[in-house]
Design a protein around this motif. Structure first.
Motif, short mmCIF file in Angstrom:
data_model
loop_
_atom_site.label_atom_id
_atom_site.label_comp_id
_atom_site.label_asym_id
_atom_site.label_seq_id
_atom_site.Cartn_x
_atom_site.Cartn_y
_atom_site.Cartn_z
N THR A 282 47.66 36.86 39.59
CA THR A 282 47.20 35.54 39.14
C THR A 282 48.03 34.42 39.77
OG1 THR A 282 46.43 36.45 37.05
CG2 THR A 282 46.89 34.08 37.11
N TYR A 285 47.00 34.01 43.29
CA TYR A 285 45.65 33.43 43.32
C TYR A 285 45.74 31.90 43.22
CZ TYR A 285 40.68 32.86 42.19
OH TYR A 285 39.36 32.50 42.20
N ARG A 286 46.49 31.46 42.23
CA ARG A 286 46.56 30.02 41.99
C ARG A 286 47.35 29.29 43.07
NH1 ARG A 286 47.74 30.69 35.44
NH2 ARG A 286 45.58 31.32 34.91
N ALA A 309 41.77 35.03 38.30
CA ALA A 309 41.99 33.58 38.34
C ALA A 309 42.41 33.04 36.98
CB ALA A 309 40.70 32.89 38.80
#
Length: 728
Positions: A282, A285-286, A309
């Motif tokens: 995560t 992803y960010r 996400a």
């Protein structure tokens, strides 16, 4: 200048290295060199490299004093390479025939800086799985940059499917990281840096999917290395390049795909690390989400992307569980639909089996006997082979361990006095199996034997393999009796220790039985008595067999032919005795599979010949014999310890090697003289060529390769390691 330099890092691949090297050096295209980096390999890989380098000057070996890892080892190899192109190859993979010539032709046609070849995954059960993207290779332009055909991003991100011009590597000055997933920044940095990529629409590399030992099947936090390696791709990304915006989006999608592959593999990600790994997914992803988003996949794959996400690990785990339950339901439905009608069996037999199974399961729930060891040999044929030798030595060195031998009911009379035993199939047999801490056997225990936590299973084996075994038999279906290779592997998964007689056997077992055991390369315990026997021992045994001191004793021991039941090599005892001479004596022994039969030719035995198939100790027969005549039996490896003449009588060699399969050509690397016809066998004895200079030289070379560990202390080494926990 050499066209192609192969760079091959080597670590812990003794079972596969020969196939890799042969696949390169035996190519029809020869303008190549191989730089092999022995990364302080703990096995015999270094010896294999030295052997090959001595016979082929195109192979150069770099030996490292300490393990540096695959990435740094590749860096060492590149520094030594002299070719115009560099091709990295992993040492447990291999090339297809003709691959190098096809690559060379493509390079000359295109003058490409990076050539990407197609590959296929080859699994341990011989399943061959083509690459996912390979069928689209034909869609690519002949020569292109990544922005022109970005589908290349989805080609497997490994070094070994790429042949790279050396000046491009020098220009990039790229260095592989240590640790896992070091190939990610290499692949994408390389593809984005060149304007001249070409594809070869041909399977050139076979990518071995190892059953054990590979990083992709190793659990642990080493898999967190995926994150800094992907971070390097994006942290060094050049947004000023043409087409950079689209490439960033596609690379991002590929990164999330890669994260999900690793997270979804329970063999890589143990439960205690999964939450932390998901959190890192995560975070990346960010951090690297492209402005304006990216093309999210559809269906369940897209749902996984959205859960990453949002950081919804709990929902992600629930989704995976749901997929598994559904798949299990489909498998059960298929099994029920395909189940045939069983043949009816007697009610009494069913009831008895049910009682004994229940009794065994009950005993498994009771405490393990920490002082109990159970032994067996040759499918319960009696007290023999390596298990018997270990039993004897354990009584001497570890008297606190109580040993019990398992024996077939019809073989109880062969058990020596004082050796505790149980009859196979009895209640005491099931109780002993269930409660024992140590289980020692020279073959696999039956399928229903459970390996309890804390128990120790020792596979002693019962010979050095000439014929192929285990998974290697898949290439020779005509000689296979047990084609349940998955079952073979499940049985081998129970081994804690695998005992081998020599380095050659260690290498072959690693290929044939790729499981998570520890190899004890100690020599075979059963051969201790051969190494330590005195002249007095030999005289005593010969007298016991009724042999006079002046007798010239020949032991004839052919192997069993699974692919040709009932076959026996042409053999006439009377004629052979005539060739041996007036003081000749012939001992004939059948394979142990024929323990309820007799040796071949016994129906026409001469006065000076004897069937010794039922004699309890083959080792005593070795000591009594002056000459061994065999074909492809492993008896040759044991008898060679005595440094006495051996004759390989191989009338069906060509058929045997083609149908049954062998690990080496015993007619070119023999333990002595070799003949393929019975008249030639007679001539050997008539002329004295049984032990001439050529035969003696061959025997000496054979002994150096296979008998170096036979020093009389093999059983002691096993007992000290297995029962006493001593190292070294």
């Amino acid at each position: 200048m050499t066209l192609i330099s192969f760079v091959v890092p080597v670590y812990g691949v003794q079972g596969y290295l020969r196939e890799c090297l042969d696949s390169i050096l035996n190519q029809s295209f020869t303008d190549l060199e191989v730089i092999a980096i022995d990364d302080c390999s703990p096995d015999s890989s270094g010896e294999i490299l030295a052997e090959y380098a001595a016979h082929d000057a195109r192979l150069r070996v770099i030996t490292l004093d300490q393990n540096e890892g695959q990435g740094p080892a590749r860096n060492r190899g590149v520094a030594e390479a002299t070719g115009r192109y560099v091709w990295f190859l992993d040492s447990d993979d291999w090339l297809a025939d003709g691959a190098v010539r096809a690559v060379a032709d493509r390079l000359r046609e295109t003058d490409a800086e990076v050539l990407i070849v197609d590959h296929a995954r080859v699994y341990w059960d011989n399943l061959v799985d083509p690459s996912v993207i390979g069928p689209r290779f034909h869609e690519a332009p002949t020569v292109f940059a990544l922005r022109d055909w970005p589908t290349a991003i989805d080609i497997l991100h490994v070094p070994w499917n790429k042949v790279i011009r050396r000046d491009l590597l020098d220009r990039l000055n790229f260095k592989f990281r240590s640790g896992w997933y070091e190939d990610v920044p290499f692949t994408y940095g390389l593809l984005m840096a060149t304007e001249r990529i070409t594809l070869l629409d041909r399977i050139c590399v076979y990518y071995r999917q190892r059953r054990a030992g590979a990083a992709t099947r190793t659990a642990g936090d080493g898999h967190f290395a995926i994150f800094p390696n992907w971070a390097q791709v994006f942290d060094t990304f050049d947004d000023s390049r043409p087409g950079a915006e689209q490439l960033r989006k596609l690379l991002f999608r590929r990164m999330i795909w890669h994260f999900l592959i690793v997270r979804g593999n329970d063999e890589r990600m143990p439960p205690e690390l999964r939450g932390r790994f998901f959190a890192e997914m995560t975070r990346h992803y960010r951090r690297y989400l492209p402005p304006g988003g990216y093309p999210v996949p559809g269906g369940s794959e897209g749902l996984k992307h959205r859960l990453v996400a949002d950081g919804r690990n709990g929902m992600f785990q629930a989704l995976r569980l749901g997929f598994r339950v559904a798949e299990t339901g489909r498998k059960v439905a298929r099994a029920v639909a395909g189940r045939g009608i069983r043949t009816a069996r007697s009610t009494v037999r069913l009831a008895r089996e049910a009682v004994f199974r229940s009794y065994y399961r009950l005993q498994l729930r009771l405490p393990m006997d920490q002082s109990l060891a159970v032994y067996a040999a040759y499918w319960y044929r009696g007290y023999a082979c390596n298990p018997a030798a270990i039993y004897d030595k354990a009584r001497e060195l570890s008297p606190g361990v109580r040993g019990v031998f398992v024996v077939r009911r019809d073989r109880v009379g062969t058990i020596p006095p004082g050796v505790d035993h149980v009859v196979a199939g009895s209640l005491r047999y099931y109780r002993t199996l269930a409660r024992a801490k140590w289980l020692i056997n020279n073959v696999n225990w039956p399928n229903n034997v459970v390996k309890r936590p804390g128990s120790v299973h020792v596979m002693t084996h019962h010979g050095t393999p000439l014929k192929v075994m285990g998974l290697d038999q898949q290439a020779y279906p005509g000689g296979v009796q047990d084609d349940d290779f998955a079952g073979q592997m499940r049985r081998a998964d129970r081994w804690d220790y695998s005992i081998t007689a020599n380095t050659f056997t260690t290498q072959m077992w690693e290929r044939a039985y790729p499981c998570r055991y520890e190899t004890l390369e100690t020599g075979y315990p059963r051969n201790d008595q051969l190494a330590t026997a005195t002249a007095e021992d030999v005289a005593r045994i010969r007298a016991k067999l009724g042999l006079a001191p002046e007798d010239r004793v020949v032991l004839y021991a052919p192997t069993h032919r699974e692919h040709h039941p009932g076959y026996h090599p042409p053999f006439e005892p009377t004629e052979l005795l005539d060739a041996i001479g007036p003081n000749g004596r012939l001992l004939m022994r059948s394979h142990y599979f024929h323990d309820r039969a007799h040796a071949p030719g016994t129906a026409r035995l001469a006065d000076r010949a004897r069937d010794v198939s039922a004699y309890p100790s083959v080792e005593e027969l070795y000591l009594a014999a002056d000459v061994l005549v065999t074909d492809y039996s492993s008896v040759m490896f044991d008898y060679a310890i005595l440094d006495r003449p051996i004759v390989v009588y191989a009338p069906d060699w060509q058929a045997y090697r083609l149908v049954r399969g062998v690990y080496f050509d015993v007619t070119t690397e023999p333990p002595g003289a070799v003949v393929t016809t019975f008249p030639d066998l007679l001539d050997l004895f008539r002329t004295g060529a049984v032990d001439n200079d050529a035969a003696a030289k061959a025997r000496a070379q054979f002994r150096r390769k296979f008998c170096a560990l036979a020093d009389g202390r093999s059983a002691e080494r096993v007992v000290r390691k297995v029962f006493l926990g001593e190292s070294g």
